[in-house]
Design an enzyme around this catalytic site. Structure first.
Site, mmCIF file in Angstrom:
data_model
loop_
_atom_site.group_PDB
_atom_site.id
_atom_site.type_symbol
_atom_site.label_atom_id
_atom_site.label_comp_id
_atom_site.label_asym_id
_atom_site.label_seq_id
_atom_site.Cartn_x
_atom_site.Cartn_y
_atom_site.Cartn_z
ATOM 1 N N HIS A 1 0.854 -1.172 0.000
ATOM 2 C CA HIS A 1 0.000 0.000 0.000
ATOM 3 C C HIS A 1 0.899 1.234 0.000
ATOM 4 C CE1 HIS A 1 -2.886 2.953 1.602
ATOM 5 N NE2 HIS A 1 -3.860 2.124 1.322
ATOM 6 N N ASP B 1 2.769 -4.354 8.335
ATOM 7 C CA ASP B 1 1.484 -3.672 8.167
ATOM 8 C C ASP B 1 0.391 -4.732 8.255
ATOM 9 O OD1 ASP B 1 -0.854 -2.518 7.267
ATOM 10 O OD2 ASP B 1 0.014 -1.630 5.469
ATOM 11 N N GLN C 1 -4.728 -5.479 6.893
ATOM 12 C CA GLN C 1 -5.619 -6.408 6.193
ATOM 13 C C GLN C 1 -5.631 -7.799 6.810
ATOM 14 O OE1 GLN C 1 -7.714 -5.563 3.856
ATOM 15 N NE2 GLN C 1 -6.973 -3.457 3.679
ATOM 16 N N LYS D 1 -10.801 -1.188 10.092
ATOM 17 C CA LYS D 1 -10.751 -2.404 9.291
ATOM 18 C C LYS D 1 -11.028 -3.649 10.130
ATOM 19 C CE LYS D 1 -7.585 -0.436 5.872
ATOM 20 N NZ LYS D 1 -8.492 -0.306 4.733
ATOM 21 N N CYS E 1 -4.647 2.015 -3.886
ATOM 22 C CA CYS E 1 -3.459 2.606 -3.249
ATOM 23 C C CYS E 1 -2.279 1.640 -3.315
ATOM 24 C CB CYS E 1 -3.744 3.027 -1.808
ATOM 25 S SG CYS E 1 -4.963 4.340 -1.655
#
Length: 410
Positions: free
Chosen positions: A127, A204, A207, A230, A368
């Site tokens: 991202h 990260d 997700q 999220k 993104c």
């Protein structure tokens, strides 16, 4: 295809009021969960209750409202620490989201530690939030940002990563799951390889964390970042987890209230963790709502929910392979909850618009993640992303809508 062990998604859906509406004259099918998840009634009510009953600033007030707000605020921090198996709640830093968490590390750690000639490695499927902050600090310090190759299936090339590692690599930053492709990256191996040359590793997890349990101590990552919105919590709130010794050594990211110990015109001393990185009045209502979201997640059978989500992905991809004109983008062996695709002879934005007219909400564009789209030589994809409140009936509605879109466009 065999169904997984039963998970009652229809029962879960009752907890999410937004799902029970018509959009453009059709029952809503919400398949944009990688962009943001919907909020259960418990989260909505926790936010309302704070403003209705406890609205006050935290840590500073000498009255009952402040005490109640502070208790709920810090309780949420402890819940998140438990959720990710952090050793201590002070390792959980509140930010405005995953993007700010990465910016905090790049600005604070990067500006204090990087020098000319240092290298930062990021995967080619990242991202933008895990690329641009590193580019900004690298340009300032004379370091370089280099992409770890990804193959045509959307799988990170671990052999290439190994060949890129040397003692000039100071940081390896990688997504746990690709928001554009759904690829699950081998983060345990990535952390181990980074540490083998003395580099730090930031994961990260935006997700990943809504789909399965994350254990930051088992991963041994130096930083793990994610967003509340999220994982069924409010927007505008994120988490930075870091190892204590690294966070202690990092200078503050911003100045203001709460992050100080003493202030004088002769000099200022800074507060202890986690408050050193939390300048100003925080998103108190958001934090309390996030605490309710964590409670909600902890109360469901997450293994059964994950199996249900995997069944949805496999069912959707099977239907895609059986549908003429659909090309899947991202076919890694290990994936979760994201199906990116193109409809032959159409533009993703046109497809998304026609799906919306039929009540089906998906994402279109480069998500993104422009570098990986450029690698595939495409402008973007249509992305359907699943959560545990989705059903096979939602997938069927998606493909019915796609059939009508194809008839209109072709």
């Amino acid at each position: 295809m065999n169904r997984p062990v039963s998970f009652d998604a229809d029962q879960v859906r009752r907890d999410f009021p937004i799902l029970h509406q018509d959009v453009n004259g059709h029952p809503l099918v919400y398949l944009d969960n990688a962009a943001t998840t919907q909020k259960p009634e418990a989260v909505i009510q926790a936010i309302v209750d704070y403003y209705r009953n406890d609205n006050s600033n935290v840590h500073r007030g000498a009255h009952t409202l402040a005490d109640r707000a502070t208790e709920k605020f810090e309780s949420a921090r402890a819940k998140v620490a438990t959720l990710i198996n952090a050793a201590e709640p002070r390792q959980v830093i509140w930010t405005r989201g995953t993007s700010e968490s990465i910016n905090l590390v790049a600005s604070s750690w990067g500006r204090s530690q990087l020098k000319a000639g240092d290298r930062i490695l990021v995967s080619a499927m990242e991202h933008h939030s895990n690329i641009v902050p590193w580019q900004m600090v690298a340009a300032e310090k004379g370091a370089t940002v280099e992409a770890i190759p990804v193959d045509d299936s959307g799988t990170l090339d671990l052999d290439a990563l190994c060949s890129m590692l040397d003692d000039r690599v100071r940081m390896v930053a990688c997504g746990h799951v690709s928001n554009a492709l759904g690829t699950i990256n081998p983060v345990e191996d990535i952390v181990r390889l980074a540490h083998s040359v003395g580099a730090l590793c930031l994961i990260d997890g935006a997700q990943a964390i809504s789909h399965w349990a994350v254990d930051v101590q088992a991963l041994d990552c130096d930083f793990y970042v994610f967003s509340a919105h999220k994982m069924f919590g409010p927007t505008g709130l994120g988490v930075l987890y870091g190892k204590v010794e690294i966070l202690d050594a990092m200078p503050p990211y911003q100045g203001g209230g709460e992050m100080i110990e003493t202030v004088s015109f002769e000099g200022t001393t800074y507060n202890q963790l986690p408050y050193k990185f939390e300048a100003g009045t925080p998103d108190i209502a958001g934090v309390i709502g996030f605490g309710a979201a964590v409670d909600y997640l902890q109360a469901i059978d997450r293994d059964a929910a994950a199996r249900h989500e995997q069944d949805l992905l496999e069912y959707a991809e099977q239907r895609a392979r059986e549908t003429p004109g659909i090309k899947l983008i991202g076919t890694a062996a290990r994936k979760t909850s994201v199906m990116s695709f193109l409809l032959e002879g159409t533009h993703p934005h046109d497809v998304g618009m026609l799906l919306d007219q039929q009540g089906v909400a998906v994402r279109t564009g480069n998500h993104c993640a422009q570098p990986i789209m450029d690698q595939f030589c495409i402008p973007g994809t249509v992305r359907a992303s699943f959560s545990f409140y989705n059903t096979r009936a939602d997938v069927d509605r998606l493909f019915e809508a796609l059939d009508k879109a194809r008839q209109f466009l072709l």
